[in-house]
Design a protein around this motif. Structure first.
Motif, PDB file in Angstrom:
ATOM      1  N   GLN A  58     -56.682  58.033 -35.990  1.00 26.85           N
ATOM      2  CA  GLN A  58     -57.871  58.872 -35.902  1.00 26.85           C
ATOM      3  C   GLN A  58     -57.491  60.295 -35.511  1.00 26.85           C
ATOM      4  O   GLN A  58     -56.694  60.505 -34.593  1.00 26.85           O
ATOM      5  CB  GLN A  58     -58.847  58.296 -34.872  1.00 26.85           C
ATOM      6  CG  GLN A  58     -59.237  56.852 -35.110  1.00 26.85           C
ATOM      7  CD  GLN A  58     -59.974  56.665 -36.417  1.00 26.85           C
ATOM      8  OE1 GLN A  58     -61.016  57.271 -36.648  1.00 26.85           O
ATOM      9  NE2 GLN A  58     -59.434  55.812 -37.291  1.00 26.85           N
ATOM     10  N   GLU A 100     -64.007  49.561 -35.771  1.00 32.31           N
ATOM     11  CA  GLU A 100     -64.962  50.668 -35.650  1.00 32.31           C
ATOM     12  C   GLU A 100     -65.761  50.575 -34.352  1.00 32.31           C
ATOM     13  O   GLU A 100     -66.180  51.596 -33.799  1.00 32.31           O
ATOM     14  CB  GLU A 100     -65.903  50.702 -36.850  1.00 32.31           C
ATOM     15  CG  GLU A 100     -66.681  49.439 -37.130  1.00 32.31           C
ATOM     16  CD  GLU A 100     -65.956  48.492 -38.075  1.00 32.31           C
ATOM     17  OE1 GLU A 100     -66.641  47.653 -38.699  1.00 32.31           O
ATOM     18  OE2 GLU A 100     -64.711  48.593 -38.211  1.00 32.31           O
ATOM     19  N   GLU A 101     -65.970  49.341 -33.843  1.00 28.40           N
ATOM     20  CA  GLU A 101     -66.669  49.186 -32.567  1.00 28.40           C
ATOM     21  C   GLU A 101     -65.826  49.725 -31.425  1.00 28.40           C
ATOM     22  O   GLU A 101     -66.342  50.379 -30.506  1.00 28.40           O
ATOM     23  CB  GLU A 101     -66.985  47.716 -32.322  1.00 28.40           C
ATOM     24  CG  GLU A 101     -68.032  47.113 -33.234  1.00 28.40           C
ATOM     25  CD  GLU A 101     -68.284  45.653 -32.894  1.00 28.40           C
ATOM     26  OE1 GLU A 101     -69.201  45.392 -32.083  1.00 28.40           O
ATOM     27  OE2 GLU A 101     -67.579  44.783 -33.408  1.00 28.40           O
ATOM     28  N   LEU A 144     -63.420  52.009 -31.625  1.00 28.14           N
ATOM     29  CA  LEU A 144     -63.336  53.467 -31.755  1.00 28.14           C
ATOM     30  C   LEU A 144     -64.623  54.128 -31.279  1.00 28.14           C
ATOM     31  O   LEU A 144     -64.596  55.127 -30.555  1.00 28.14           O
ATOM     32  CB  LEU A 144     -63.051  53.843 -33.213  1.00 28.14           C
ATOM     33  CG  LEU A 144     -61.698  53.380 -33.767  1.00 28.14           C
ATOM     34  CD1 LEU A 144     -61.618  53.653 -35.257  1.00 28.14           C
ATOM     35  CD2 LEU A 144     -60.553  54.069 -33.035  1.00 28.14           C
ATOM     36  N   SER A 145     -65.747  53.566 -31.679  1.00 29.43           N
ATOM     37  CA  SER A 145     -67.041  54.101 -31.252  1.00 29.43           C
ATOM     38  C   SER A 145     -67.200  53.984 -29.739  1.00 29.43           C
ATOM     39  O   SER A 145     -67.715  54.890 -29.086  1.00 29.43           O
ATOM     40  CB  SER A 145     -68.174  53.360 -31.960  1.00 29.43           C
ATOM     41  OG  SER A 145     -69.431  53.780 -31.488  1.00 29.43           O
ATOM     42  N   GLY A 146     -66.733  52.856 -29.187  1.00 32.84           N
ATOM     43  CA  GLY A 146     -66.834  52.644 -27.756  1.00 32.84           C
ATOM     44  C   GLY A 146     -66.034  53.664 -26.968  1.00 32.84           C
ATOM     45  O   GLY A 146     -66.508  54.196 -25.959  1.00 32.84           O
ATOM     46  N   ARG A 191     -65.173  56.677 -27.947  1.00 28.14           N
ATOM     47  CA  ARG A 191     -65.822  57.988 -28.070  1.00 28.14           C
ATOM     48  C   ARG A 191     -67.069  58.070 -27.193  1.00 28.14           C
ATOM     49  O   ARG A 191     -67.361  59.101 -26.585  1.00 28.14           O
ATOM     50  CB  ARG A 191     -66.158  58.252 -29.533  1.00 28.14           C
ATOM     51  CG  ARG A 191     -64.911  58.431 -30.420  1.00 28.14           C
ATOM     52  CD  ARG A 191     -65.271  58.685 -31.865  1.00 28.14           C
ATOM     53  NE  ARG A 191     -64.095  58.880 -32.697  1.00 28.14           N
ATOM     54  CZ  ARG A 191     -63.715  58.064 -33.683  1.00 28.14           C
ATOM     55  NH1 ARG A 191     -64.458  56.996 -33.977  1.00 28.14           N
ATOM     56  NH2 ARG A 191     -62.629  58.315 -34.378  1.00 28.14           N
ATOM     57  N   SER A 192     -67.825  56.975 -27.135  1.00 27.19           N
ATOM     58  CA  SER A 192     -69.038  56.968 -26.317  1.00 27.19           C
ATOM     59  C   SER A 192     -68.715  57.110 -24.842  1.00 27.19           C
ATOM     60  O   SER A 192     -69.341  57.897 -24.121  1.00 27.19           O
ATOM     61  CB  SER A 192     -69.814  55.667 -26.555  1.00 27.19           C
ATOM     62  OG  SER A 192     -70.298  55.593 -27.880  1.00 27.19           O
ATOM     63  N   VAL A 240     -71.105  51.926 -22.867  1.00 28.70           N
ATOM     64  CA  VAL A 240     -70.825  51.219 -24.111  1.00 28.70           C
ATOM     65  C   VAL A 240     -71.710  49.999 -24.280  1.00 28.70           C
ATOM     66  O   VAL A 240     -72.180  49.689 -25.364  1.00 28.70           O
ATOM     67  CB  VAL A 240     -69.341  50.798 -24.171  1.00 28.70           C
ATOM     68  CG1 VAL A 240     -69.087  49.851 -25.329  1.00 28.70           C
ATOM     69  CG2 VAL A 240     -68.470  52.035 -24.310  1.00 28.70           C
TER      70      VAL A 240
END
Length: 223
Positions: free
Chosen positions: A24, A109-110, A112-114, A116-117, A124
């Motif tokens: 990423q 993707e979960e 990565l999103s976690g 970033r959040s 999360v």
């Protein structure tokens, strides 16, 4: 760029996380720790935005490492990784100061999103899942977890207005901002302002810590 420290006792697991994160453009891995003691030391040295923290590690486990990292007051946030989505240790990790938790078999993707959040200051774990987790384990914590018997007159609530206490109560019940706005007949922007003030006044790092506060002060009882 969001910086990450990976703390896991399994080299292959750390390798997999590193490969994913370094694919990423906005994420970079600052280092890897094989146990809780290394995670604490490396966090103090490197000041990552996020620590991916495994719970079960030899020596100092991820829960105690999380507690010590959170106690420093540093900007680093901890994202707990657990094998089971309702693992009792995950609850202990959240109490220790983690900003959320994910299961290890989550989709890439979960994860990565976690990350970033958490880095941006969000929690999360979804409010409904947080409620389910707390309900399942609030009365079954290991001895010595620091839980005390307190009341709604707890000093931590004294700084809140009546409306803020009301909103903290429903946050603890798992209501989202949208649900709070609809049920209390408020604008969602107003709810967000109230939530922000509640976090600031009570010293809660994020929404999850506010939920735990609601349980600790008995505003919300396990169902």
């Amino acid at each position: 760029m969001t910086t990450v420290l990976i703390a896991d006792d399994q080299p292959l697991q750390r390798f997999g996380f590193r490969m994913l994160l370094e694919s990423q453009d906005d994420l970079t891995v600052l280092g890897e720790a094989a146990n809780g003691s290394e995670a604490i030391r490396m966090t103090a040295e490197l000041h990552p935005d996020v620590v991916l923290m495994d719970i079960r590690m030899p020596g100092l486990d991820g829960i105690e490492a999380t507690r010590r990292i959170a106690a420093t007051g540093d900007r680093t946030r901890v994202l707990i990784l657990t094998t089971f989505d309702l693992d009792e240790y995950a609850y202990a990790g959240l109490r220790a100061g983690a900003s959320g938790f994910l299961v290890k078999d989550a989709q890439p993707e979960e994860l990565l999103s976690g990350i970033r959040s958490v880095a941006s200051g969000d929690a999360v774990v979804a409010p409904s899942l947080t409620r389910r987790l707390l309900d399942a384990y609030a009365q079954h914590l290991p001895a010595g977890d620091g839980t005390v018997d307190v009341s709604p007159d707890d000093a931590r609530l004294a700084v809140l207005t009546e409306r803020e206490r009301e909103i903290l109560t429903v946050i603890g019940k798992g209501w989202t901002n949208t649900e709070i706005a609809a049920r209390l007949h408020l604008a969602e922007s107003t709810v967000k302002t109230h939530v922000g003030r509640i976090l600031a006044k009570t010293g809660s790092r994020d929404r999850i810590q506010a939920v735990i506060l609601a349980y600790d002060t008995k505003l919300v009882e396990p169902s």
